[in-house]
Design a protein around this motif. Structure first.
Motif, PDB file in Angstrom:
ATOM      1  N   LYS A 182       0.432   4.837  14.895  1.00 31.83           N
ATOM      2  CA  LYS A 182       1.078   6.055  14.407  1.00 31.83           C
ATOM      3  C   LYS A 182       2.029   6.617  15.465  1.00 31.83           C
ATOM      4  CE  LYS A 182      -0.195  10.417  12.145  1.00 31.83           C
ATOM      5  NZ  LYS A 182      -1.363  11.271  11.755  1.00 31.83           N
ATOM      6  N   GLY A 183       1.644   6.454  16.747  1.00 33.50           N
ATOM      7  CA  GLY A 183       2.505   6.923  17.835  1.00 33.50           C
ATOM      8  C   GLY A 183       3.839   6.194  17.861  1.00 33.50           C
ATOM      9  N   THR A 202       1.817  10.354   0.398  1.00 34.46           N
ATOM     10  CA  THR A 202       1.947   9.274   1.375  1.00 34.46           C
ATOM     11  C   THR A 202       1.833   9.838   2.782  1.00 34.46           C
ATOM     12  OG1 THR A 202       3.430   8.050  -0.108  1.00 34.46           O
ATOM     13  CG2 THR A 202       3.423   7.415   2.213  1.00 34.46           C
ATOM     14  N   SER A 203       0.973   9.248   3.593  1.00 35.28           N
ATOM     15  CA  SER A 203       0.776   9.731   4.967  1.00 35.28           C
ATOM     16  C   SER A 203       1.527   8.841   5.953  1.00 35.28           C
ATOM     17  CB  SER A 203      -0.710   9.735   5.327  1.00 35.28           C
ATOM     18  OG  SER A 203      -1.208   8.416   5.426  1.00 35.28           O
ATOM     19  N   MET A 204       1.860   9.408   7.097  1.00 35.58           N
ATOM     20  CA  MET A 204       2.504   8.638   8.152  1.00 35.58           C
ATOM     21  C   MET A 204       1.567   7.546   8.670  1.00 35.58           C
ATOM     22  SD  MET A 204       5.626   9.791   8.628  1.00 35.58           S
ATOM     23  CE  MET A 204       6.293   9.786  10.314  1.00 35.58           C
ATOM     24  N   GLN A 205       0.271   7.826   8.691  1.00 33.49           N
ATOM     25  CA  GLN A 205      -0.694   6.824   9.127  1.00 33.49           C
ATOM     26  C   GLN A 205      -0.666   5.607   8.202  1.00 33.49           C
ATOM     27  OE1 GLN A 205      -3.030   6.990  11.992  1.00 33.49           O
ATOM     28  NE2 GLN A 205      -2.725   4.850  11.404  1.00 33.49           N
ATOM     29  N   GLU A 206      -0.572   5.858   6.906  1.00 37.15           N
ATOM     30  CA  GLU A 206      -0.518   4.767   5.934  1.00 37.15           C
ATOM     31  C   GLU A 206       0.723   3.913   6.140  1.00 37.15           C
ATOM     32  OE1 GLU A 206      -1.094   4.330   1.080  1.00 37.15           O
ATOM     33  OE2 GLU A 206      -0.610   6.281   1.971  1.00 37.15           O
ATOM     34  N   ILE A 207       1.857   4.562   6.383  1.00 37.43           N
ATOM     35  CA  ILE A 207       3.097   3.823   6.635  1.00 37.43           C
ATOM     36  C   ILE A 207       2.961   2.980   7.897  1.00 37.43           C
ATOM     37  CG2 ILE A 207       5.556   4.059   7.176  1.00 37.43           C
ATOM     38  CD1 ILE A 207       5.510   6.674   5.502  1.00 37.43           C
ATOM     39  N   ALA A 208       2.388   3.574   8.938  1.00 36.23           N
ATOM     40  CA  ALA A 208       2.211   2.851  10.204  1.00 36.23           C
ATOM     41  C   ALA A 208       1.303   1.639  10.023  1.00 36.23           C
ATOM     42  CB  ALA A 208       1.644   3.798  11.259  1.00 36.23           C
ATOM     43  N   ASP A 209       0.216   1.812   9.277  1.00 41.26           N
ATOM     44  CA  ASP A 209      -0.740   0.712   9.071  1.00 41.26           C
ATOM     45  C   ASP A 209      -0.068  -0.468   8.375  1.00 41.26           C
ATOM     46  OD1 ASP A 209      -2.725   2.197  10.250  1.00 41.26           O
ATOM     47  OD2 ASP A 209      -3.608   2.888   8.361  1.00 41.26           O
ATOM     48  N   LYS A 254      13.038  -0.086  12.641  1.00 40.10           N
ATOM     49  CA  LYS A 254      13.396   1.098  11.857  1.00 40.10           C
ATOM     50  C   LYS A 254      13.606   0.724  10.395  1.00 40.10           C
ATOM     51  CE  LYS A 254      15.689   4.346  13.774  1.00 40.10           C
ATOM     52  NZ  LYS A 254      16.709   5.208  14.425  1.00 40.10           N
ATOM     53  N   LYS A 255      14.272  -0.405  10.142  1.00 35.33           N
ATOM     54  CA  LYS A 255      14.498  -0.828   8.759  1.00 35.33           C
ATOM     55  C   LYS A 255      13.183  -1.179   8.072  1.00 35.33           C
ATOM     56  CE  LYS A 255      19.256  -2.491   9.052  1.00 35.33           C
ATOM     57  NZ  LYS A 255      20.174  -3.652   8.894  1.00 35.33           N
ATOM     58  N   LEU A 256      12.244  -1.785   8.819  1.00 38.29           N
ATOM     59  CA  LEU A 256      10.930  -2.092   8.257  1.00 38.29           C
ATOM     60  C   LEU A 256      10.215  -0.813   7.838  1.00 38.29           C
ATOM     61  CD1 LEU A 256       8.525  -3.944   7.644  1.00 38.29           C
ATOM     62  CD2 LEU A 256       7.866  -3.737  10.063  1.00 38.29           C
ATOM     63  N   ILE A 257      10.291   0.206   8.689  1.00 39.25           N
ATOM     64  CA  ILE A 257       9.666   1.494   8.368  1.00 39.25           C
ATOM     65  C   ILE A 257      10.315   2.112   7.134  1.00 39.25           C
ATOM     66  CG2 ILE A 257       9.291   3.851   9.193  1.00 39.25           C
ATOM     67  CD1 ILE A 257       9.211   2.679  12.061  1.00 39.25           C
ATOM     68  N   LEU A 258      11.640   2.073   7.083  1.00 38.94           N
ATOM     69  CA  LEU A 258      12.354   2.671   5.958  1.00 38.94           C
ATOM     70  C   LEU A 258      12.019   1.975   4.645  1.00 38.94           C
ATOM     71  CD1 LEU A 258      15.842   3.220   7.620  1.00 38.94           C
ATOM     72  CD2 LEU A 258      14.265   5.009   6.878  1.00 38.94           C
TER      73      LEU A 258
END
Length: 305
Positions: A45-46, A32-39, A13-17
């Motif tokens: 993305k799931g 900014t897209s969620m896909q970009e953050i996930a990549d 979670k901290k990495l995502i934040l």
């Protein structure tokens, strides 16, 4: 095993934040897209949506994360019993200034998003709950420092402190002003001391009450209204670029773009593509961010014609 899984989940979670904060600072939330953050986080993305149900929830969590960092640092200072109240306050103001510097790019991009797009996700209302906590913290600090007799002036002093911190923080962003956050923090507390001593001595009628101050925090702030002509800002940018940009190529690039903008604004029918193109040319020049942001706001009527 359960604790290990919980720890890994918190680390993820901290990495995502942190990743989201960096991308929001560079591109803004809408771009900014969620896909970009996930990549960038190296996950699907799931998996990202298992942690945060939407980008709006993620954005709000980033604000939570920022306030938690501030709270943790403030409490670390508060837990040092050997420090007298005034020294604690100086160090806590220094903590706040250092965090503003650390989060500078993120905060600037958030301001730009709010000015350009308004507040569709009610971020200002969401942030209010954190400001309420800071109000309580500030009230306790002032009473511990100046005594219970300062209570009628709590709202006035907090408004003054907020204004001073907001204004003086601009010095930290200026490349030609070298000032340590510890010195600035001490100076701000000195000014607060002088004001508090005057209030306690003269006992004037308070200007605002705590109820008024907390009521104001419930209001949605007005969007920035243009107060100057864009040509005034362009003129200031030309002068500032001569002083702040050492690279001759960068300086020439900025001056040429500003001149094209100036000519386009003066035209009978300004062309949107030219204005947008020149604004795009003027992004990311160190030391000119505030003027460029103001110019972008002032040029919106020209883009809406």
């Amino acid at each position: 095993m359960k604790d290990l899984l919980s720890t890994k989940s918190e680390e993820k979670k901290k990495l995502i934040l942190r990743t989201a904060m960096q991308l929001f600072a560079i591109k803004g939330v809408p771009a900014t897209s969620m896909q970009e953050i996930a990549d960038i986080c190296g996950m699907s993305k799931g998996s990202l949506y298992l942690q945060f149900k939407s980008k709006e929830e993620l954005e709000h969590s980033v604000f939570d994360y920022c306030y938690e960092m501030l709270q943790d640092h403030l409490l670390q200072v508060e837990r040092q019993p050997e420090l007298p109240p005034r020294e604690k306050l100086c160090r806590q103001v220094e903590v706040l200034l250092n965090l503003v510097l650390e989060l500078r790019e993120f905060l600037m991009m958030q301001l730009k998003d709010w000015i350009t797009n308004g507040d569709p996700n009610h971020k200002q209302h969401f942030i209010k709950k954190h400001n309420d906590q800071l109000f309580i913290f500030g009230k306790e600090k002032l009473i511990s420092l100046y005594g219970i007799d300062i209570s009628p002036y709590i709202a006035d002093l907090l408004m003054l402190a907020n204004g001073m911190i907001s204004s003086y923080t601009q010095l930290l962003f200026h490349p030609q002003v070298a000032i340590e956050t510890s010195r600035l923090a001490s100076h701000l507390v000195d000014l607060l001391d002088v004001t508090a001593a005057s209030l306690l001595r003269d006992r004037p009628q308070p200007l605002i009450s705590e109820e008024i101050l907390t009521g104001l925090s419930h209001k949605q702030p007005c969007r920035m209204q243009p107060s100057r002509h864009p040509l005034q800002v362009i003129k200031e940018l030309k002068t500032a670029s001569e002083d702040l940009l050492d690279d001759p190529r960068e300086r020439k690039h900025v001056l040429e773009s500003l001149q094209i903008l100036e000519d386009e604004i003066a035209a009978l029918r300004p062309r949107h593509a030219i204005i947008n193109g020149m604004l795009g040319n003027l992004t990311d020049f160190w030391g000119l961010e505030n003027q460029l942001l103001e110019l972008k706001v002032l040029l919106q009527p020209y883009l809406n014609k």
